[in-house]
Structure formats: structure tokens, C-alpha cells
Scaffold this active site. Structure first.
Site: not given
Ligand code: FAD
Length: 392
Positions: A127-130, A162, A245, A376
Site C-alpha cells: 500500500q503506497g499511501y504515506s 509494509s 482497513e 489521535e
Molecule cells: C507498522 C506500520 C506499518 C505501516 N504500513 C504502511 C503501509 O504499508 N503503507 C503506507 O502507506 N503507510 C504505512 N504506515 C504509515 C502510517 O499510515 C503512518 O505512519 C500514519 O498514518 C501516521 O503518519 P505519520 O507517521 O506521518 O505521523 P504524523 O501524521 O506526522 O503524526 C505525528 C503525530 O501527530 C499526531 N497528529 C497528527 N495530526 C493530528 C491531528 N489532526 N489531530 C491530533 N493528532 C494529530 C499523530 O497522531 C502522531 O502522534 C505504517 C505505519 C506503521 C507504524
């Protein structure tokens, strides 16, 4: 009256799944890290080949798509047994959420091209989202796709992807119109990972394993047939994928198994002449977890009842996601604390207890409150959609 019992037919199916897993999994099977290392990934792939002839990779998908056409409740039973027996589950993004999204939004050609590979267990998806600057605020993603004749050309970067190091295909979001509000200029693509210009760089997580990756795109061509749904409408499909999901219905069954093992260990282990389970602090802790697991299971069943009525669960799935992921962390913490210093030993230590499971899950469960939207963000959804509070 609310009746949570399964029918006799569903109970019989549960026995069938149990019988199958007893045969299919090795007798000394202790569980899988789901593709964290090459060996477990390879075993996961083999295991898919045991499920495929029974049409059990996606049991509730229609038969025409290679599923077994089972009911959603049979799917629940199946998922619970798979989780309880810790069966390998290496293509979850495809089975759990991409496949259903293609079935809703895909063209007949896309269904014909992609669904069969998922149900045969031959094609693994990631999944290429983040992206480095787009996680919680996913709609701010910057990876670009520019139309060029019959193709799109993709440039940019994904992160935390992942299984990208094993995947054959990726479903990804890319910006196709930078001049409109951010949600309105995103498209959803299906991309062959063998396309020239893709580089995958593993990221090592806190267990020391390479579960997720960075993925770089340098002028990667995707044919128009790789565009899912309408151009610039990708955001709306992406949120459908996320709702699927977050509707993870079986985590509580895996937690139940771990809790049962912890309780059995406490019943046979003495500390200062007293069985661990007879200590009030231990007894109350495990009882608390038992309550939590049961509540989570019942709320997951509520999500199923919505899916049964063709509703897409939204804040209801977020509630289950929060309970599953935070509950897993509470269980891991309890296990580590009850097992004491032994609980902190890795699975390969001769002194480890319960196969090092709590040490492992203490670390792996950290990511569960981040993946698929952080706790959150789930609480924001629950507050706005569930409680009707204003969005900020
Ligand atoms: C084990 C694992 C597997 C993953 N696999 C994939 C994958 O296969 N494909 C993919 O695309 N992504 C994947 N991810 C990524 C995951 O979707 C992102 O890490 C997640 O969406 C959070 O984004 P970020 O890490 O950029 O944190 P950020 O968005 O930068 O957030 C940082 C902190 O700020 C808080 N925050 C941000 N915005 C708000 C708000 N509006 N209100 C309150 N708090 C807020 C968050 O809760 C967090 O605590 C994976 C992550 C993990 C841990």
C-alpha cells in the site's frame, strides 16, 4: 433481543477451519511474524497455496472472483480462527481492503486482471499511501503523476510501505492535479513493482527487522489501465480502502489466545510459594484484559452487522481500531510485567517464557496505534462523526 450466538452451521464451519489449520500448520507452530523476515514471508507464500484450493484466501468474496462465497459471519469465524492459531497472513492489504475497493470501483478489465491473482495467492500487494510529509494529513501527499499519451509518469517517494520489498504490485495515491483543493487532485493507481524506475529501500524497525520500506519513483510509467476509477477522484476511493482497513475484526481472537497462555502460565508458576494467578494484582489484571477483549470482539461484530447491510462502517471501525491496537499494547505491557525480567527476553533466549511472545508484541504493538491512522486521528473521527463535534 440481541443474540450473539453463532448458528450450528457457523459452529460446524469453525470446526472445519480448526481441523484444516491443525493439518496445515506444523505441529510445533508458535506463530508468524507475518513476513518480517525472508523465511517467514516464504512460508507465508507457501501457506497461501494451501488456502487457495479451498478458496479460503478470501472466503467471503463471490465465487466468480475466486472466493468461496461465504457469508460475512463465516468470514468472521474464519478470521477468528486464523488469528487464534496465529496463521501466516501475508497479503492482508490485498485481501482485506484493496480487493473490495477494486470490486466497487474497478473496471471489468481491472477486476479480471487483478482479482484472480489475489485469490490464487500469486500476487502480493503493498500500500503506497504515506509519504515523508503526508501521514495523518494524507491528502497533502506530493508524489506526482503526469499524463503522457496513454501513460502516467510517476515521480516522488512513499515511506513506511509494509512488504514493498516482497510485493509484486502496489496500490498508490498520487497527485494528478496540483491546482485544485488537495483532496480533489489525487488519483488512485495500480502499479507493477517491476516497472523501471522504482527503488525500494528497507527501513529497520525497533525489533531489528525490515518490515517496512521507503519507495522511490523516478519517471515510472503506469499505463492508463492502471488508473482505478476516475481521474482526480482517488481520495474518495482511498477513504473506502481505509474504512475496510480499519474494520479489522479478528485481532481480539489473537489477544484471547495470548491471554489464555498467560493465564495458564500464571496457574503453573509459583513466586514466593504462591501461584502467580492467586495474587490479587495478577488476577485483576488478567480479568481486566478479559473484559477488554470481549468488549472489542462485540464491537467488531457490530461492524459486521453494518457491512451485512451494505453500509461502510466509519467511526464504528475507528472505535474497533482504537480498542484493538491499544488493547494489544495493554496486553503486551501486562505480559511483560507479570513475567518479570523473563518477559523481556527475546524468543531465541534459552530463558525466555512463552516463546518470547510478550517481548515481541511489546515492540511490534507500538506501531499498531500508528498504522492505518493514529489513535489521535481515530479519536478525531469518533468525535466528529460519532459525537457530531466540530472538526478542527
Ligand atoms: C507498522 C506500520 C506499518 C505501516 N504500513 C504502511 C503501509 O504499508 N503503507 C503506507 O502507506 N503507510 C504505512 N504506515 C504509515 C502510517 O499510515 C503512518 O505512519 C500514519 O498514518 C501516521 O503518519 P505519520 O507517521 O506521518 O505521523 P504524523 O501524521 O506526522 O503524526 C505525528 C503525530 O501527530 C499526531 N497528529 C497528527 N495530526 C493530528 C491531528 N489532526 N489531530 C491530533 N493528532 C494529530 C499523530 O497522531 C502522531 O502522534 C505504517 C505505519 C506503521 C507504524
Amino acid at each position: 433481543m440481541v443474540d450473539f450466538r453463532f448458528t450450528s452451521q457457523q459452529d460446524a464451519f469453525r470446526q472445519e477451519v480448526r481441523g484444516f489449520l491443525k493439518e496445515a500448520l506444523p505441529p510445533d507452530w508458535v506463530g508468524s511474524d507475518n513476513a518480517i523476515d525472508e523465511e517467514s514471508f516464504a512460508y507465508g507464500r507457501q501457506f497461501l497455496q494451501k488456502l487457495a484450493p479451498k478458496r479460503w484466501i478470501a472466503p467471503a468474496w463471490p465465487q466468480e472472483y475466486g472466493g468461496a462465497g461465504l457469508s460475512l459471519w463465516e468470514q468472521v469465524v474464519y478470521n477468528e480462527e486464523m488469528a487464534y492459531h496465529r496463521a501466516p497472513l501475508i497479503n492482508a492489504p490485498a485481501v482485506g481492503y484493496l480487493g473490495p475497493t477494486i470490486m466497487i470501483y474497478g473496471s471489468e478489465e481491472q477486476k479480471a486482471q487483478h482479482i484472480g491473482g489475489i485469490t490464487s495467492g500469486e500476487v502480493i500487494w503493498c500500500q503506497g499511501y504515506s509519504e515523508p510529509g503526508a501521514g495523518s494529513d494524507l491528502a497533502s501527499l506530493q508524489t506526482r503523476a503526469v499524463q503522457d499519451g496513454d501513460d502516467f509518469i510517476i515521480n516522488g517517494q512513499k515511506i513506511w510501505t509494509s512488504q514493498a520489498h516482497y510485493a509484486d504490485w502496489m496500490f498508490l495515491l498520487a497527485r494528478t492535479d496540483p491546482d485544485v483543493p488537495k483532496h480533489k487532485g489525487i488519483s488512485y493507481f495500480l502499479l507493477d513493482m517491476k516497472s523501471p524506475g522504482i527503488a525500494v529501500r528497507p527501513l529497520i524497525n525497533l525489533t531489528g527487522a525490515g518490515g517496512f520500506n521507503e519507495v522511490f519513483f523516478d519517471n515510472v510509467r503506469v499505463p492508463r489501465s492502471g488508473l482505478l476509477g476516475e481521474l482526480n477522484r482517488g481520495w474518495y476511493m482511498a477513504t473506502t480502502t481505509l474504512d475496510f482497513e480499519r474494520s479489522n475484526l479478528s485481532t481480539s481472537a489473537g489477544m484471547k489466545r495470548s491471554l489464555e497462555e498467560l493465564v495458564a502460565f500464571c496457574a503453573e508458576t509459583r513466586s514466593n510459594g504462591q501461584r502467580l494467578i492467586d495474587k490479587a494484582t495478577v488476577k485483576h489484571r488478567v480479568a481486566e484484559l478479559w473484559i477488554e477483549i470481549n468488549v472489542t470482539r462485540l464491537l467488531a461484530y457490530r461492524v459486521v452487522t453494518m457491512q451485512e447491510r451494505s453500509l461502510v462502517p466509519n467511526y464504528e471501525a475507528s472505535i474497533v481500531k482504537v480498542l484493538n491496537s491499544e488493547g494489544n499494547q495493554r496486553l503486551a505491557r501486562a505480559g511483560i510485567q507479570i513475567l518479570g525480567l523473563y518477559g523481556q527476553l527475546a524468543p531465541d533466549s534459552p530463558y525466555t517464557r512463552l516463546c518470547g511472545r510478550f517481548e515481541r508484541s511489546y515492540m511490534t504493538s507500538t506501531g499498531s496505534t500508528i498504522a492505518a491512522g493514529t489513535s489521535e486521528i481515530q479519536r478525531n473521527i469518533i468525535a466528529s462523526r460519532g459525537l457530531g463535534l466540530p472538526r478542527y
